[in-house]
Scaffold this active site. Structure first.
Site, mmCIF file in Angstrom:
data_model
loop_
_atom_site.group_PDB
_atom_site.id
_atom_site.type_symbol
_atom_site.label_atom_id
_atom_site.label_comp_id
_atom_site.label_asym_id
_atom_site.label_seq_id
_atom_site.Cartn_x
_atom_site.Cartn_y
_atom_site.Cartn_z
ATOM 1 C CB CYS A 75 -69.353 23.293 -17.926
ATOM 2 S SG CYS A 75 -69.201 22.919 -16.187
ATOM 3 C CE LYS A 83 -61.203 23.053 -13.686
ATOM 4 N NZ LYS A 83 -61.296 24.390 -14.182
HETATM 5 C C1 LIG Z 1 -60.789 23.658 -19.844
HETATM 6 C C2 LIG Z 1 -61.900 24.507 -19.279
HETATM 7 C C3 LIG Z 1 -62.106 24.539 -17.918
HETATM 8 C C4 LIG Z 1 -63.129 25.293 -17.389
HETATM 9 N N1 LIG Z 1 -63.290 25.309 -16.041
HETATM 10 C C5 LIG Z 1 -64.286 26.035 -15.487
HETATM 11 C C6 LIG Z 1 -64.485 26.037 -14.100
HETATM 12 O O1 LIG Z 1 -63.745 25.402 -13.338
HETATM 13 N N2 LIG Z 1 -65.502 26.749 -13.605
HETATM 14 C C7 LIG Z 1 -66.347 27.479 -14.417
HETATM 15 O O2 LIG Z 1 -67.280 28.107 -13.918
HETATM 16 N N3 LIG Z 1 -66.174 27.507 -15.757
HETATM 17 C C8 LIG Z 1 -65.164 26.807 -16.302
HETATM 18 N N4 LIG Z 1 -64.995 26.806 -17.664
HETATM 19 C C9 LIG Z 1 -65.870 27.668 -18.491
HETATM 20 C C10 LIG Z 1 -67.255 27.021 -18.733
HETATM 21 O O3 LIG Z 1 -67.095 25.730 -19.263
HETATM 22 C C11 LIG Z 1 -68.065 27.899 -19.673
HETATM 23 O O4 LIG Z 1 -68.106 29.210 -19.149
HETATM 24 C C12 LIG Z 1 -69.486 27.403 -19.860
HETATM 25 O O5 LIG Z 1 -69.518 26.091 -20.343
HETATM 26 C C13 LIG Z 1 -70.232 28.329 -20.812
HETATM 27 O O6 LIG Z 1 -71.532 27.847 -21.018
HETATM 28 P P1 LIG Z 1 -72.359 28.281 -22.305
HETATM 29 O O7 LIG Z 1 -73.754 27.818 -22.078
HETATM 30 O O8 LIG Z 1 -72.151 29.701 -22.605
HETATM 31 O O9 LIG Z 1 -71.710 27.501 -23.525
HETATM 32 P P2 LIG Z 1 -71.236 25.996 -23.707
HETATM 33 O O10 LIG Z 1 -71.261 25.237 -22.440
HETATM 34 O O11 LIG Z 1 -69.962 26.054 -24.440
HETATM 35 O O12 LIG Z 1 -72.376 25.340 -24.628
HETATM 36 C C14 LIG Z 1 -72.585 25.732 -25.952
HETATM 37 C C15 LIG Z 1 -73.176 24.573 -26.717
HETATM 38 O O13 LIG Z 1 -73.724 25.032 -27.957
HETATM 39 C C16 LIG Z 1 -73.342 24.134 -28.999
HETATM 40 N N5 LIG Z 1 -73.437 24.861 -30.270
HETATM 41 C C17 LIG Z 1 -72.586 25.790 -30.774
HETATM 42 N N6 LIG Z 1 -73.070 26.267 -31.934
HETATM 43 C C18 LIG Z 1 -74.251 25.634 -32.162
HETATM 44 C C19 LIG Z 1 -75.241 25.711 -33.187
HETATM 45 N N7 LIG Z 1 -75.115 26.552 -34.214
HETATM 46 N N8 LIG Z 1 -76.323 24.914 -33.088
HETATM 47 C C20 LIG Z 1 -76.487 24.042 -32.073
HETATM 48 N N9 LIG Z 1 -75.575 23.942 -31.067
HETATM 49 C C21 LIG Z 1 -74.492 24.729 -31.109
HETATM 50 C C22 LIG Z 1 -71.931 23.728 -28.595
HETATM 51 O O14 LIG Z 1 -71.484 22.567 -29.245
HETATM 52 C C23 LIG Z 1 -72.123 23.521 -27.085
HETATM 53 O O15 LIG Z 1 -72.616 22.232 -26.828
HETATM 54 C C24 LIG Z 1 -63.990 26.044 -18.244
HETATM 55 C C25 LIG Z 1 -63.789 26.016 -19.621
HETATM 56 C C26 LIG Z 1 -62.750 25.267 -20.141
HETATM 57 C C27 LIG Z 1 -62.549 25.241 -21.623
#
Ligand SMILES: Cc1cc2nc3c(=O)[nH]c(=O)nc-3n(C[C@H](O)[C@H](O)[C@H](O)COP(=O)(O)OP(=O)(O)OC[C@H]3O[C@@H](n4cnc5c(N)ncnc54)[C@H](O)[C@@H]3O)c2cc1C
Length: 513
Positions: A75, A83
């Site tokens: 995000c 974005k």
């Molecule tokens: C272009 C784009 C636009 C978006 N716009 C929106 C929006 O407007 N509104 C909205 O609500 N959502 C939006 N999203 C979606 C949002 O970004 C995600 O839903 C959110 O970031 C998910 O959070 P998360 O904690 O699941 O994972 P992430 O934020 O992806 O975090 C996961 C982290 O874990 C790390 N990682 C992975 N594997 C390992 C490992 N083995 N060991 C250590 N670290 C690791 C990764 O590098 C990353 O830093 C968008 C996504 C994209 C791609």
């Protein structure tokens, strides 16, 4: 002992770790979170508030093009934040055009400079990376910049950039590793020459004439802001746009984008990407047109794949500890309490099967999980009626069921759809076309006419939908909406005045004030 640092071989280290744990009967941390994105950081910080000993591992594998970023996850670095800021850059371009109708003298032609925008956005993102690190420090959450891999259900290991091995043990482990953009596997040159949303926001120079492949919201949003800042932009889609969203609204979104200048290649799919030798920064793309059954080509400066995202589980070693994943999607299977198939291992956010891929749901799920683990709470995350917005040039915000889903769930005779085509006041003087400014409210037809879904296309759609989402979450009905007094003159007030049903076939154009 915060962590065991060893240079010895991994099996020996994890063996030692298990031995020490067995001897002391204790893990080093109460909670270890793998993944420092939206869900992981929220969970870790919340757990720390309860005075628990918490560690976070976060590691960003550079994209195939070599783009990498700091702490905060998708995000912050390659998603919502950059974005929305680039979308804002595009909106300002439209505002400059409007401004002339409102008396502003703006000398023509007006140019946009990518590097200035990118620098500003990237600096802001870096400040957020820093802010996250500071917050973890303040809350006494231990941060390790390593890629974690399970060696047993309570032990995770990884290597630092300097090659040092770190082994961390914890009573509870939360997997929050999110996802990464997919590359097509069957298109020659896709990986070699294409970029994804992991790269676009970090480009130092303008992507130029761009082909965006895919029909997801990521595809349309990126194509939207690229068009808005004046770049020649084409979207290539094999199938329907915005799958999973209300399809009438999705069609209006793409219809508006076309009128705004984005080109669309529908029912087309790429077959190869090649570098044009004479002009080194130009890529030749070949594709099949399924309708005409022809092969076509064009050249672009940039090809961006927006063909979906894959869960980031590769290096976690989930099979060894027995964490079950969905064999088709690769996502982690969790129950209502975010528990995986292994006791003490949980998962939140994009990595989990069947959850919305959104930042606010990942954050809320992470916080609630920490509260259940350490705060004597039993509250579960409620994934119903989650509002969201697609930040295309004309934004689309929604909450609740699409019309299709409502029909499927309740039958078309049991739902009533109220709708309106309206003209935002700010479009009038600016002589902007409002053909696609549309909203609809999907309600149950019987009894109290509970609202099942609300869909809005127009300026500031996210701001409009957010407040109504509260009402819908609280079970708002159509009569209650009609008793709600609008704020005049706004676009949102039109929601409180919806009275034409689709069933009636009457003209739904709002006239007058
Ligand atoms: C272009 C784009 C636009 C978006 N716009 C929106 C929006 O407007 N509104 C909205 O609500 N959502 C939006 N999203 C979606 C949002 O970004 C995600 O839903 C959110 O970031 C998910 O959070 P998360 O904690 O699941 O994972 P992430 O934020 O992806 O975090 C996961 C982290 O874990 C790390 N990682 C992975 N594997 C390992 C490992 N083995 N060991 C250590 N670290 C690791 C990764 O590098 C990353 O830093 C968008 C996504 C994209 C791609």
């Amino acid at each position: 002992m915060a962590a065991l640092w060893r240079r010895a071989r991994l099996p020996a280290v994890s063996g030692l770790c298990r031995t020490l744990r067995a001897l002391s009967g204790k893990n080093e941390y109460d909670l270890l979170v793998i993944g420092g994105g939206s869900g992981g950081l929220a969970c870790a910080k919340e757990a720390a508030q309860f005075g628990r000993k918490v560690a976070v591992l976060d590691y960003v594998e550079p994209s195939p093009r070599g783009t990498a970023w700091g702490l905060g996850g998708t995000c912050v670095n390659v998603g919502c934040i950059p974005k929305k800021l680039m979308h804002q850059a595009a909106l300002l371009g439209s505002a400059i055009k409007d401004a002339q109708h409102y008396g502003w003298n703006i000398s023509q032609p007006v140019h946009h400079t990518w590097s200035v925008m990118a620098q500003g956005v990237q600096n802001y993102v870096k400040s957020l990376n820093w802010g996250h690190r500071v917050q973890l420090q303040e809350k006494k959450v231990k941060y390790f910049n390593i890629k974690g891999s399970f060696s047993d259900p309570h032990t995770v290991r990884g290597l630092t950039k300097a090659g040092k091995e770190i082994v961390v043990t914890a009573d509870n482990i939360v997997i929050a590793t999110g996802g990464r953009p997919k590359y097509p596997t069957h298109v020659a040159g896709a990986l070699e020459y294409g970029i994804t949303s992991d790269d676009i926001f970090w480009l130092k120079k303008s992507p130029g004439k761009t082909l965006v492949v895919g029909a997801s919201y990521v595809s349309l949003e990126c194509a939207g802001f690229l068009t808005g800042i004046g770049l020649d932009t084409t979207v290539m889609m094999r199938s329907v746009p915005l799958r999973g969203f209300d399809q009438q609204m999705a069609s209006l979104v793409t219809e508006h984008m076309e009128s705004y200048g984005t080109k669309f290649l529908r029912r087309c799919f790429p077959t190869k990407v090649e570098k044009l030798e004479m002009e080194s920064d130009r890529l030749q793309v070949t594709w099949k047109n399924a309708d005409l059954d022809t092969e076509e080509t064009d050249s672009f400066n940039t090809v961006m794949w927006a063909v979906g995202r894959a869960p980031d589980t590769k290096t976690l070693n989930l099979e060894t500890v027995g964490v079950k994943t969905n064999s088709e999607t690769g996502k982690i299977i969790v129950d209502a309490s975010e528990a995986t198939s292994v006791p003490h291992i949980y998962a939140v956010g994009d990595i989990t099967e069947g959850r919305p891929e959104l930042t606010p749901t990942a954050i809320a799920a992470g916080k609630l999980l920490a509260q259940r683990l350490f705060g004597q709470s039993s509250e579960l995350m409620d994934y119903d009626n989650v509002p969201t917005t697609v930040f295309t040039p004309l934004e689309y915000g929604c909450v609740g069921l699409s019309e299709e889903a409502a029909v499927q769930r309740h039958g078309s005779n049991n739902i009533e759809v109220f709708h309106a085509y309206y003209k935002p006041l700010e479009f009038t003087v600016a002589e902007r076309d409002a053909t696609q400014c549309y909203m609809k409210m999907v309600c149950l037809r019987e009894r109290e006419q509970r609202i099942l879904g609300l869909h809005f296309i127009g300026p500031n759609a996210g701001e409009v939908i957010q407040g109504f989402a509260l009402g819908i979450k609280c079970g708002a009905t159509y009569p209650q909406m009609m008793k709600t007094v609008g704020i005049h003159p706004t676009c949102a007030e039109e929601v409180t005045k919806l009275h034409i049903t689709k069933r009636s076939g009457l003209d739904a154009t709002v006239t007058g004030c």
